[in-house]
Design an enzyme around this catalytic site. Structure first.
Site, mmCIF file in Angstrom:
data_model
loop_
_atom_site.group_PDB
_atom_site.id
_atom_site.type_symbol
_atom_site.label_atom_id
_atom_site.label_comp_id
_atom_site.label_asym_id
_atom_site.label_seq_id
_atom_site.Cartn_x
_atom_site.Cartn_y
_atom_site.Cartn_z
ATOM 1 N N LYS A 100 -8.752 -6.751 -7.347
ATOM 2 C CA LYS A 100 -8.655 -7.074 -5.922
ATOM 3 C C LYS A 100 -10.056 -7.175 -5.321
ATOM 4 O O LYS A 100 -10.880 -6.282 -5.486
ATOM 5 C CB LYS A 100 -7.847 -5.973 -5.228
ATOM 6 C CG LYS A 100 -7.791 -6.066 -3.728
ATOM 7 C CD LYS A 100 -6.760 -7.074 -3.255
ATOM 8 C CE LYS A 100 -7.019 -7.478 -1.820
ATOM 9 N NZ LYS A 100 -6.026 -7.085 -0.882
ATOM 10 N N HIS B 33 -1.922 -12.588 1.703
ATOM 11 C CA HIS B 33 -1.433 -12.572 3.096
ATOM 12 C C HIS B 33 -2.085 -13.650 3.975
ATOM 13 O O HIS B 33 -2.761 -13.358 4.955
ATOM 14 C CB HIS B 33 -1.590 -11.185 3.734
ATOM 15 C CG HIS B 33 -2.883 -10.471 3.428
ATOM 16 N ND1 HIS B 33 -4.110 -11.025 3.651
ATOM 17 C CD2 HIS B 33 -3.107 -9.241 2.913
ATOM 18 C CE1 HIS B 33 -5.037 -10.164 3.286
ATOM 19 N NE2 HIS B 33 -4.459 -9.068 2.825
ATOM 20 N N HIS C 256 -8.535 -10.849 -0.583
ATOM 21 C CA HIS C 256 -8.349 -10.784 0.871
ATOM 22 C C HIS C 256 -9.320 -11.793 1.472
ATOM 23 O O HIS C 256 -10.515 -11.537 1.558
ATOM 24 C CB HIS C 256 -8.633 -9.363 1.368
ATOM 25 C CG HIS C 256 -8.420 -9.177 2.839
ATOM 26 N ND1 HIS C 256 -7.667 -8.143 3.351
ATOM 27 C CD2 HIS C 256 -8.856 -9.884 3.912
ATOM 28 C CE1 HIS C 256 -7.648 -8.231 4.679
ATOM 29 N NE2 HIS C 256 -8.373 -9.267 5.040
ATOM 30 N N HIS D 272 0.050 3.727 8.408
ATOM 31 C CA HIS D 272 -0.939 4.640 8.997
ATOM 32 C C HIS D 272 -0.174 5.571 9.919
ATOM 33 O O HIS D 272 0.758 5.128 10.604
ATOM 34 C CB HIS D 272 -1.960 3.862 9.843
ATOM 35 C CG HIS D 272 -2.842 2.958 9.040
ATOM 36 N ND1 HIS D 272 -3.928 3.414 8.336
ATOM 37 C CD2 HIS D 272 -2.795 1.623 8.822
ATOM 38 C CE1 HIS D 272 -4.523 2.397 7.718
ATOM 39 N NE2 HIS D 272 -3.849 1.300 7.994
ATOM 40 N N ASP E 135 2.288 -6.661 2.332
ATOM 41 C CA ASP E 135 1.136 -5.977 2.922
ATOM 42 C C ASP E 135 1.583 -4.819 3.824
ATOM 43 O O ASP E 135 0.945 -4.519 4.832
ATOM 44 C CB ASP E 135 0.222 -6.932 3.691
ATOM 45 C CG ASP E 135 -1.171 -6.342 3.899
ATOM 46 O OD1 ASP E 135 -1.512 -5.347 3.228
ATOM 47 O OD2 ASP E 135 -1.908 -6.860 4.756
ATOM 48 N N HIS F 110 0.856 -1.189 0.000
ATOM 49 C CA HIS F 110 0.000 0.000 0.000
ATOM 50 C C HIS F 110 0.887 1.233 0.000
ATOM 51 O O HIS F 110 1.754 1.365 0.867
ATOM 52 C CB HIS F 110 -0.865 0.024 1.270
ATOM 53 C CG HIS F 110 -1.761 -1.171 1.405
ATOM 54 N ND1 HIS F 110 -3.078 -1.176 1.033
ATOM 55 C CD2 HIS F 110 -1.516 -2.424 1.873
ATOM 56 C CE1 HIS F 110 -3.618 -2.363 1.265
ATOM 57 N NE2 HIS F 110 -2.681 -3.141 1.774
HETATM 58 C C1 NCD Z 1 -4.543 -2.695 5.041
HETATM 59 C C2 NCD Z 1 -4.504 -1.181 4.918
HETATM 60 O O1 NCD Z 1 -4.265 -0.497 5.899
HETATM 61 O O2 NCD Z 1 -4.714 -0.686 3.802
HETATM 62 N N1 NCD Z 1 -4.389 -3.067 6.420
HETATM 63 C C3 NCD Z 1 -4.028 -4.279 6.877
HETATM 64 O O3 NCD Z 1 -4.039 -4.474 8.082
HETATM 65 N N2 NCD Z 1 -3.625 -5.235 6.072
HETATM 66 C C4 NCD Z 1 -5.815 -3.160 4.480
HETATM 67 C C5 NCD Z 1 -5.838 -4.559 4.039
HETATM 68 O O4 NCD Z 1 -4.968 -5.010 3.290
HETATM 69 O O5 NCD Z 1 -6.795 -5.244 4.412
HETATM 70 ZN ZN ZN Z 2 -3.197 -5.178 2.093
#
Ligand code: NCD
Ligand code: ZN
Length: 358
Positions: free
Chosen positions: A107, A184, A143, A269, A265, A27
């Site tokens: 996705k 994942h 997912h 944040h 993954d 991400h």
């Molecule tokens: C991912 C995100 O923050 O975008 N967070 C996570 O815990 N993996 C979202 C996701 O991949 O489900």
């Molecule tokens: Zn993810």
């Protein structure tokens, strides 16, 4: 494809060389955060595959390509693979156009995820999109967590991946030619599902470095010098499970099976949105990915299997060439900084034993 011995030169306990790795699930966000996160995520990797869960999410080919054009200036030599989010509104026209524009991946978030209001309750609403993906050869990246049972009752977090397995079985039975990556994965049950179903068709799973290392106590029973407590920075979806699940993942990743490959993954944040009540899920692992993998593979006595998992099997599944460039890892401990641009790093403050040689 046979892993070239040539690239694993100086293969010993102090230093080894592998082809540049690829991160096939990551991400990089949007807005102000994007340039630096994209840069650090791409650094030393051959390909990164970027998820579409921005606000709003990328749901069409033109949106995904616009996102690619935003990210690519920040990734140097690293190629970016973008995706669209598959929803019940995804039509054949949307999929056809996206594939024509070069988008390889769709996705599907079945469970609840970041920027997702409600979890899905059945897979059938997605069938028009899945049918078109099968027809046009688009990879389904899923997912795999079921947040609700068929009666609409919420499923407890720890059981959501196992609860998804019947849905996974339904998808692969109803779409026999669809290429599917289960994202994942975190359970021994899912490892078995992949092994049992990948021999005669294109089914694979990504595994993160942090799920290869952690169990649920990385969140609930995190140990520091001052005792045991909660670590919100290790909270992610799916949550890591039991030690035996982690051991099954390590087995899967370190045995040279092409149906298992690397996706971090990495999900940044801002620190304050994790250190609060209702903190967000996501581990920001971009700074420590290949180094953590080296530790895990070394501990398993399988460093010679790292190149297949991290650098070769993923690109081959996507139909792109594994990198011809290499990186060298040396045994040289370093301490992980606490933050990167207001995002707390995975393994903040810890010592890591492998370092990428400059
Ligand atoms: C991912 C995100 O923050 O975008 N967070 C996570 O815990 N993996 C979202 C996701 O991949 O489900
Ligand atoms: Zn993810």
């Amino acid at each position: 494809m046979v892993i070239s011995r040539r690239t694993i030169k100086n293969f010993n306990k102090m230093e080894f060389t592998i082809r540049k790795p690829s991160d096939l699930h990551t991400h990089v966000r949007q807005g102000e955060m994007l340039p630096e996160i994209a840069r650090i995520t791409a650094f030393r990797f051959a390909y990164i595959e970027v998820m579409p869960n921005t606000t709003p999410s990328k749901q069409t080919g033109p949106e995904a390509i616009a996102y690619y054009n935003e990210i690519r200036p920040h990734t140097g030599d690293t190629e970016v693979i973008v995706s669209i989010k598959i929803t019940p509104e995804t039509t054949e026209e949307i999929v056809e156009e996206a594939v024509r524009l070069g988008v390889k991946v769709g996705k599907l978030y079945f469970g609840i995820t970041t920027n997702e209001a409600e979890g899905a309750r059945g897979i059938e609403p997605f069938y028009p999109g899945l049918r078109a993906m099968e027809k046009y050869g688009m990879i389904l990246s899923v997912h795999g967590e079921a947040a609700y049972d068929p009666d609409g009752k919420k499923i407890i977090n720890l059981r959501r991946e196992a609860a998804f397995i019947p849905i996974a079985e339904q998808i692969i039975a109803d779409f026999p030619h669809l290429k599917v990556i289960f994202e994942h994965i975190t359970t021994g049950a899912m490892v078995n599902f992949i092994v049992n179903n990948s021999s005669n068709r294109s089914i694979a799973a990504t595994i993160t470095d942090h799920h290869l290392r952690d169990d649920i106590d990385s969140i609930l029973g995190f140990v520091t010098a001052s005792g045991e407590g909660i670590n919100p920075h290790n909270y992610r979806k799916p949550i890591p499970k039991f030690p035996e699940d982690r051991d099954a993942l390590v087995w899967a990743a370190t045995n040279g099976l092409p149906c298992f490959f690397y996706g971090s993954d990495s999900a940044p944040h801002a620190t304050e949105t994790k250190e609060c009540c209702c903190g967000k899920p996501g581990v920001f692992s971009a700074m420590t990915r290949i180094e953590t993998l080296a530790e895990v593979f070394e501990k398993a006595g399988k460093l010679n299997k790292l190149e297949g998992f991290a650098s070769i099997f993923g690109p081959l599944f996507y139909g792109v060439s594994p990198s011809r460039e290499t990186i060298t890892l040396v045994k040289e401990p370093w301490q992980v900084p606490v933050e990167f641009n207001n995002v707390t790093n995975y393994r903040q403050g810890e010592e890591i034993s492998w370092r990428v040689k400059e």
